[in-house]
Write an enzyme that holds these catalytic residues in place. Structure first.
Site, mmCIF file in Angstrom:
data_model
loop_
_atom_site.group_PDB
_atom_site.id
_atom_site.type_symbol
_atom_site.label_atom_id
_atom_site.label_comp_id
_atom_site.label_asym_id
_atom_site.label_seq_id
_atom_site.Cartn_x
_atom_site.Cartn_y
_atom_site.Cartn_z
ATOM 1 N N GLU A 115 10.379 6.152 0.135
ATOM 2 C CA GLU A 115 11.385 5.306 -0.504
ATOM 3 C C GLU A 115 12.437 6.161 -1.216
ATOM 4 O O GLU A 115 13.634 5.845 -1.186
ATOM 5 C CB GLU A 115 10.703 4.344 -1.485
ATOM 6 C CG GLU A 115 9.879 3.281 -0.753
ATOM 7 C CD GLU A 115 9.165 2.333 -1.690
ATOM 8 O OE1 GLU A 115 9.531 1.146 -1.717
ATOM 9 O OE2 GLU A 115 8.245 2.779 -2.394
ATOM 10 N N GLU A 135 1.653 1.116 1.381
ATOM 11 C CA GLU A 135 1.335 0.402 0.139
ATOM 12 C C GLU A 135 0.451 -0.825 0.336
ATOM 13 O O GLU A 135 -0.329 -1.186 -0.549
ATOM 14 C CB GLU A 135 2.624 -0.033 -0.571
ATOM 15 C CG GLU A 135 3.362 1.080 -1.277
ATOM 16 C CD GLU A 135 4.343 1.826 -0.377
ATOM 17 O OE1 GLU A 135 5.163 2.586 -0.896
ATOM 18 O OE2 GLU A 135 4.279 1.634 0.858
#
Length: 723
Positions: A115, A135
């Site tokens: 990210e 995640e």
């Protein structure tokens, strides 16, 4: 232990190289994020900085956000420990910063690491970098813009696949998809990244903010259809897990309302999910699995594992052939010993079948399959045993036969050779009783099929040495198992904890509850199949034999149902002969067999335990609890007897050995989630109604009345450790 740090060096070219370090994987811990914020602020202020390159130290970019923060959030029950990484750093300081940033990537960029990379204006990588957003395996969604930027960089369909399946890709694939801008050699990485950053600053290359891109999202109707199909698939493959639908919700928000609105919604959903029971369970499993390698008196006394290169497996049946398969797949030489040529040939063919099946399913390359099979040798005597490092006995459960074999092994194997048994029920002290080598006798309890199931219970007998335990733990890891060290008792840790599972299901059936409803309730909870379909799969002989074993060891708390013997008498043996509680036809899913209903009625007449002769009325939730609370209760006895080192070991064993859903956190963790008090009161009520099968254990009663979690370490002087 190395401390987390962030440094910045500004070269004469005007490029600031910001490097963060937090070994071993450069996790984005709170100090790292604070350091990034500080260095970015400094770089933006300084007039001598034209552009920025951000990179990780030590050949890795970042393994992602520091998961210890999730654990802290779960302990506190609030979000105070959670930093604002998404808006504060990635959007405000990096992506919308007045100077361009280029990510220089080595090794891996996962989760928050990827990210951070996607927030930069360009991405330069070395070959074979691992990229991904895993995640969802922790019960959350990407929380720093990943749900918005990845679809805009690689396309919607591929991005959903990467996120929902927690699938990583290489930098080479990332380059083809548009996630990576260039692939260069490690020696050129920083040089190319610096030049790229300067080219963006001086407008020779485009200044791209990925959150503002939309060309790869495709037409709106097509995008919405992709999300819709993904939702349907997730409902089938990820039942009971809210993070999958939450991820798709946030992606759809970004498609409909724009990337920035998507990032804001992502932050909200992320925070909601962090506090969910699903995230608590999955984060617990993550840390619990890592704790299994910490064994007091074994892993902490300076011992070094001895090499294990050659192993004999005695017995080529279902378990023996599976164990041998697991060993040869990890380049360990195997001598498979059988009692006659016919059995030996059958065992070798089973191993070859296991290997061929892996090749057919694309799990193993043909070249590696041939290499594995070359590691296998058959034997009908002990002539190849003189240079063994370990023997694993995997014959039928016969005490005197095992004792004779271990006496032979002591005679023919070298003095350092580990003598292991795959017994699932017999006391290890009894097996080694007639030898003088009890310090090297150990249980290596695999679960069927042994080359597939990931758990290895390492059973420590009274005199098993720490060195032998450490060696077997190392072998377990080598063959890609998770070793859990347990104490010596009937059925050890996992099978003992779960022995009430099928018995409570039989008790409910004899109380008048529909058998197929029980299986559906358990399947809806998250186990792959219910207890009756599981018995069909294993074959009834196994269930009858283990019930007899348990009735001898735990006679105060067994339920002896006549149903299985009635099924066998009726010519049924489950999937083995296509006739069980379900109908098994090739090419179709198992279907409930209505012709078993008269057999069930006969069983109910024999047991005669329905109150007033009428079926009991229970909800689905009560069915679930009446089946699983006795399992929690037996798990409490396992803890009280010191059969496992810590409660989390039993959680991991229940997940890996019995397929208890990982997102429930394991059997003891789930018991704590439900609450010891509710479990105790329910069992006490059922005891008064239906008998001592449900009687709460002393350990559970104590924890419930004192308000202590089941997982809390025992301080009682009456706890009897077998380890």
């Amino acid at each position: 232990m190395a401390r987390a740090r962030v440094t910045m060096e500004v070269g004469p070219d005007g490029v600031a190289v910001i490097t963060f370090s937090n070994p071993p994987v450069n996790a984005l811990a709170v100090p790292v994020l604070a350091g990034l914020r500080e260095k970015y602020d400094e770089a933006m202020r300084r007039d001598d900085v034209k552009a920025i390159v951000v990179t990780g130290e030590g050949g890795r970019f970042s393994g992602g956000f520091d998961i210890n923060v999730f654990e802290a959030v779960h302990r506190a029950g609030n979000l105070e420990a959670l930093p604002d990484f998404s808006i504060d750093i990635i959007v405000n300081r990096i992506e919308d910063g007045k100077k361009p940033s280029v990510a220089a990537i080595e090794g891996l960029a996962l989760g928050g690491g990827l990210e951070l990379v996607m927030g930069c204006h360009a991405r330069i990588a070395v070959p074979r970098v691992q990229l991904g957003l895993p995640e969802l395996t922790l019960g959350v969604i990407p929380g720093a813009g990943g749900t918005q930027r990845l679809p805009r960089l690689v396309g919607l369909e591929k991005a959903i696949e990467i996120m929902l399946l927690s699938k990583s890709i290489t930098s080479e694939e990332g380059y083809k998809l548009g996630l990576i801008d260039a692939i260069v050699s490690p020696v050129e990485l920083l040089k190319v990244a610096r030049l790229w950053a300067l080219d963006i600053a001086e407008r020779r290359k485009p200044w791209i903010r990925s959150l503002h891109k939309s060309d790869k999202l495709g037409p709106l109707p097509d995008a919405q259809q992709i999300v819709k199909i993904s939702r349907q698939q997730a409902r089938q493959t990820a039942r009971n897990m809210p993070q999958h639908q939450g991820c798709l919700d946030v992606i759809e928000t970004g498609i409909l309302q724009g990337g920035y609105a998507g990032v804001l919604q992502e932050a909200k959903v992320f925070k909601d999910l962090v506090l969910s029971d699903t995230s608590r369970g999955l984060v617990h499993v993550f840390f619990a699995q890592r704790m299994t390698s910490k064994v007091p008196g074994v892993s902490d006394i300076g011992l070094k594992p001895r090499p294990v290169k050659k192993v004999a497996v005695i017995g080529g049946g279902l378990m023996g052939s599976g164990i041998a398969t697991a060993l040869i797949l990890s380049n360990i030489q195997v001598v498979l010993k059988e009692i006659n040529p016919e059995f030996l040939l059958k065992g070798k063919k089973s191993i070859e079948g296991n290997i061929k099946s892996l090749v057919k399913r694309g799990k193993l390359a043909q070249e590696k399959a041939e290499k594995a099979l070359s590691m296998l040798k058959g034997a009908l005597d002990y002539s190849d045993f003189a240079d063994l490092d370990m023997v694993i006995e995997a014959i039928v459960e016969n005490v005197s036969l095992k004792q004779n074999i271990f006496s032979d092994l002591e005679r023919v194997c070298p003095p350092r050779c580990i003598l292991a048994t795959n017994t699932s029920t017999i006391n290890l002290n009894l097996i080694g009783e007639k030898t003088n080598s009890q310090d090297r006798i150990v249980g290596a309890h695999f679960f069927s099929p042994a080359h597939v199931m990931p758990l290895l219970e390492i059973v420590r007998a009274d005199k098993t040495s720490a060195q032998v335990i450490l060696d077997l733990m190392t072998v377990g890891k080598t063959i890609k198992k998770v070793p859990v060290v347990v104490g010596n008792c009937t059925a050890f840790a996992v099978n003992r904890t779960f022995f009430p599972y099928s018995q409570s299901a039989h008790l409910l059936v004899n109380l008048g509850v529909d058998l197929f409803r029980i299986d559906r309730v358990i399947s809806d909870f998250g186990l792959p199949i219910g207890p009756f379909q599981l018995q069909d799969l294993a074959g009834y002989g196994v269930a009858v034999a283990t019930t007899e074993e348990y009735s001898g060891a735990f006679q105060d708390r067994v339920f002896l149902s006549p149903l299985l013997k009635l099924m066998i008498k009726n010519g049924r043996n489950g999937k083995n002969n296509g006739k069980g509680y379900y109908i098994y036809e090739k090419g179709s899913k198992p279907k409930p067999d209505p012709s078993v209903l008269p057999i069930i009625e006969e069983s109910r007449k024999l047991t005669n335990i329905m109150p007033g002769g009428k079926p009991i009325s229970v909800s689905d939730q009560e069915i679930l609890e009446m089946i699983l609370f006795p399992v929690v209760n037996e798990g409490c006895r396992v803890l009280d007897d010191g059969i496992v080192i810590r409660a989390s070991d039993l959680d991991i064993a229940s997940f890996l050995g019995m397929s208890f859903p990982s997102y429930r956190g394991g059997i003891i963790f789930w018991g704590d989630t439900v609450g010891p008090s509710h479990t105790y009161k329910s069992l006490a009520k059922w005891t008064s109604l239906y008998g001592n099968f449900f009687k709460p254990s002393r350990f559970l009663e104590e924890r419930a009345t004192k308000g202590i979690p089941l997982s809390a370490p025992s301080t009682s002087s009456t706890s009897r450790s077998r380890l």
